[in-house]
Design an enzyme around this catalytic site. Sequence first.
Site, PDB file in Angstrom:
ATOM      1  N   HIS A 264       3.425  67.660  91.231  1.00 30.53           N
ATOM      2  CA  HIS A 264       2.071  66.843  91.281  1.00 30.53           C
ATOM      3  C   HIS A 264       1.764  66.632  92.673  1.00 30.53           C
ATOM      4  CE1 HIS A 264      -1.223  64.222  90.339  1.00 30.53           C
ATOM      5  NE2 HIS A 264      -1.429  64.779  89.313  1.00 30.53           N
ATOM      6  N   GLU A 322       0.298  68.024  82.262  1.00 35.56           N
ATOM      7  CA  GLU A 322       0.136  69.107  81.681  1.00 35.56           C
ATOM      8  C   GLU A 322       1.056  69.619  80.510  1.00 35.56           C
ATOM      9  OE1 GLU A 322      -2.813  69.832  82.150  1.00 35.56           O
ATOM     10  OE2 GLU A 322      -3.443  69.970  84.122  1.00 35.56           O
TER      11      GLU A 322
HETATM   12  C1  LIG Z   1       0.573  70.573  91.133  1.00 38.32           C
HETATM   13  C2  LIG Z   1       1.002  71.309  92.285  1.00 38.32           C
HETATM   14  C3  LIG Z   1      -0.049  72.263  92.807  1.00 38.32           C
HETATM   15  C4  LIG Z   1       1.149  70.269  93.501  1.00 38.32           C
HETATM   16  O1  LIG Z   1       1.160  71.018  94.603  1.00 38.32           O
HETATM   17  P1  LIG Z   1       1.669  70.224  95.934  1.00 38.32           P
HETATM   18  O2  LIG Z   1       1.755  68.988  96.030  1.00 38.32           O
HETATM   19  O3  LIG Z   1       0.669  70.950  96.930  1.00 38.32           O
HETATM   20  O4  LIG Z   1       3.228  70.813  96.152  1.00 38.32           O
HETATM   21  P2  LIG Z   1       3.533  71.839  97.363  1.00 38.32           P
HETATM   22  O5  LIG Z   1       2.817  72.833  97.102  1.00 38.32           O
HETATM   23  O6  LIG Z   1       3.598  71.141  98.350  1.00 38.32           O
HETATM   24  O7  LIG Z   1       5.252  72.016  96.931  1.00 38.32           O
HETATM   25  C5  LIG Z   1       6.218  71.418  97.525  1.00 38.32           C
HETATM   26  C6  LIG Z   1       7.281  72.696  97.433  1.00 38.32           C
HETATM   27  O8  LIG Z   1       7.695  72.640  95.950  1.00 38.32           O
HETATM   28  C7  LIG Z   1       7.292  73.918  95.206  1.00 38.32           C
HETATM   29  N1  LIG Z   1       6.733  73.677  93.917  1.00 38.32           N
HETATM   30  C8  LIG Z   1       5.875  72.632  93.730  1.00 38.32           C
HETATM   31  N2  LIG Z   1       5.542  72.774  92.392  1.00 38.32           N
HETATM   32  C9  LIG Z   1       6.324  73.732  91.833  1.00 38.32           C
HETATM   33  C10 LIG Z   1       6.554  74.271  90.637  1.00 38.32           C
HETATM   34  N3  LIG Z   1       5.692  73.878  89.700  1.00 38.32           N
HETATM   35  N4  LIG Z   1       7.335  75.271  90.633  1.00 38.32           N
HETATM   36  C11 LIG Z   1       8.047  75.663  91.452  1.00 38.32           C
HETATM   37  N5  LIG Z   1       7.959  75.478  92.912  1.00 38.32           N
HETATM   38  C12 LIG Z   1       7.060  74.436  92.979  1.00 38.32           C
HETATM   39  C13 LIG Z   1       6.386  74.422  96.410  1.00 38.32           C
HETATM   40  O9  LIG Z   1       6.389  75.922  96.332  1.00 38.32           O
HETATM   41  C14 LIG Z   1       6.738  74.284  97.635  1.00 38.32           C
HETATM   42  O10 LIG Z   1       7.923  74.773  98.106  1.00 38.32           O
HETATM   43  P3  LIG Z   1       7.842  75.278  99.735  1.00 38.32           P
HETATM   44  O11 LIG Z   1       7.589  73.701 100.498  1.00 38.32           O
HETATM   45  O12 LIG Z   1       9.049  75.919  99.808  1.00 38.32           O
HETATM   46  O13 LIG Z   1       6.542  76.229  99.823  1.00 38.32           O
HETATM   47  C15 LIG Z   1       2.195  72.170  92.438  1.00 38.32           C
HETATM   48  O14 LIG Z   1       3.326  71.352  91.971  1.00 38.32           O
HETATM   49  C16 LIG Z   1       2.308  73.261  91.057  1.00 38.32           C
HETATM   50  O15 LIG Z   1       1.592  74.335  91.317  1.00 38.32           O
HETATM   51  N6  LIG Z   1       2.579  73.140  89.946  1.00 38.32           N
HETATM   52  C17 LIG Z   1       2.508  73.920  89.025  1.00 38.32           C
HETATM   53  C18 LIG Z   1       1.194  74.032  88.268  1.00 38.32           C
HETATM   54  C19 LIG Z   1       0.846  72.833  87.350  1.00 38.32           C
HETATM   55  O16 LIG Z   1       1.628  72.252  86.684  1.00 38.32           O
HETATM   56  N7  LIG Z   1      -0.357  72.171  87.535  1.00 38.32           N
HETATM   57  C20 LIG Z   1      -0.885  71.043  86.757  1.00 38.32           C
HETATM   58  C21 LIG Z   1      -0.739  69.845  87.758  1.00 38.32           C
HETATM   59  S1  LIG Z   1      -1.123  68.463  87.079  1.00 38.32           S
END
Ligand SMILES: CC(C)(COP(=O)(O)OP(=O)(O)OC[C@H]1O[C@@H](n2cnc3c(N)ncnc32)[C@H](O)[C@@H]1OP(=O)(O)O)[C@@H](O)C(=O)NCCC(=O)NCCS
Length: 385
Positions: A264, A322
């Site tokens: 998140h 979610e």
């Molecule tokens: C929700 C979300 C977009 C948050 O993103 P964020 O805060 O920008 O997190 P980041 O993208 O900075 O993630 C940090 C690291 O963890 C990884 N990561 C984050 N969520 C992940 C997941 N669900 N599965 C695998 N890897 C994940 C990212 O790839 C990143 O890795 P890197 O730094 O090596 O590139 C992300 O966690 C995600 O895509 N989750 C899956 C989709 C989801 O469940 N969405 C509903 C949200 S309520």
Amino acid sequence: MSEQIQTAFVPGLEGVVAVKTRLSNVDGKKGELIVAGFPIEELAPRASFEETLYLLWYDTLPNAEQLAELRESLASRRSLSRATLELLRAAASEKVPPMDALRMAAGTAGLGTNEDVPAEDEARPEALSLVARFSTIVAAYWRLLGGKEPVQPDPEVGHAATYLYMLFGEIPGEEFVRALETYLNTVADHGMNASTFTARVILSTRSDVVSAVVGAVGALKGPLHGGAPGPALDAVFEIGEAGRAKPYLREKLERGERLMGFGHRVYKVRDPRADTLAAASERLYTTDGDKALYELALEVEQASLSLLAEHKPGRNLETNVEFYTALLLHGLRLSTDLFTPTFAVGRVAGWTAHCFEQHDLDRLIRPQSAYVGARDRRWIPLEER
Ligand SMILES: CC(C)(COP(=O)(O)OP(=O)(O)OC[C@H]1O[C@@H](n2cnc3c(N)ncnc32)[C@H](O)[C@@H]1OP(=O)(O)O)[C@@H](O)C(=O)NCCC(=O)NCCS
């Protein structure tokens, strides 16, 4: 006069505090969500949706008389106008996706609400109609899409029960109603999220509540906001049986894919809404539901958490809202196409409450931009270009 940049450029407005609110607070470090003073885990499993709505609108829980009055006001506004129904029929004939149909129909939700009200209360009938009719619009459209006639709302049952009744044509059991109330309460408000901000920007121009809520629906539709719960369940279905979760998920991570339902932007510990919905899912699936699917989902969650800890050490990737939204709404027999519209049925409580707050604040939201375009261009006549 050119605009002066007075503050640093903050892409996405991250960390910028634009308004004060008494409605909800998200603390991503503590994993805490407060709604009008209540920790979400205290409020969501106990309140009816109408009680949460009243709490958001009036900052206090209703007494029995106030609650009865609110329920009656909603019931009297729940039926759709003929214009709304015709619009939904036209949309269904073109197989418009449910969120687009909701956006179109939400714009007609004010029809037939021109009551005599004091000027300071002008927005309340519109807001009541929006809250009352969101569930009717979603349910009626869902039935029309499936080639069925809409079911008229039942004025004798509460908001959550009526929604399920209008979707399926049967008065739902108590445990179904409780599960849906808990879900709607859990998602009713959540800080300055994109759709709420959209609603407040629109209202800040002294526009009306219907316009603000239509804009909010448009913002909620995007996959970065409310459009993502479906895929969280897909993995559970694809895994299909106990014992297969780890290899399946490991392969996904090795291909560089993300595990849906985990991580998140704000919560860096477990999302408190996930806990509330997990408890509601447990109650629902143990009283009436596909227990094997529920147990498989728990296995998928545990496998995901341990693989994410291994794969992204120190990132604290925890279960988000979610994952359990998908499980709970599936347990309520809702198709994945209804997940985001049902989110809107709950969130409209928060949007309208923010509209009232913004109305009282009466301050135009108008940030600045950093100009990075060309300067000093000279006009070139068309024949010379
Ligand atoms: C929700 C979300 C977009 C948050 O993103 P964020 O805060 O920008 O997190 P980041 O993208 O900075 O993630 C940090 C690291 O963890 C990884 N990561 C984050 N969520 C992940 C997941 N669900 N599965 C695998 N890897 C994940 C990212 O790839 C990143 O890795 P890197 O730094 O090596 O590139 C992300 O966690 C995600 O895509 N989750 C899956 C989709 C989801 O469940 N969405 C509903 C949200 S309520």
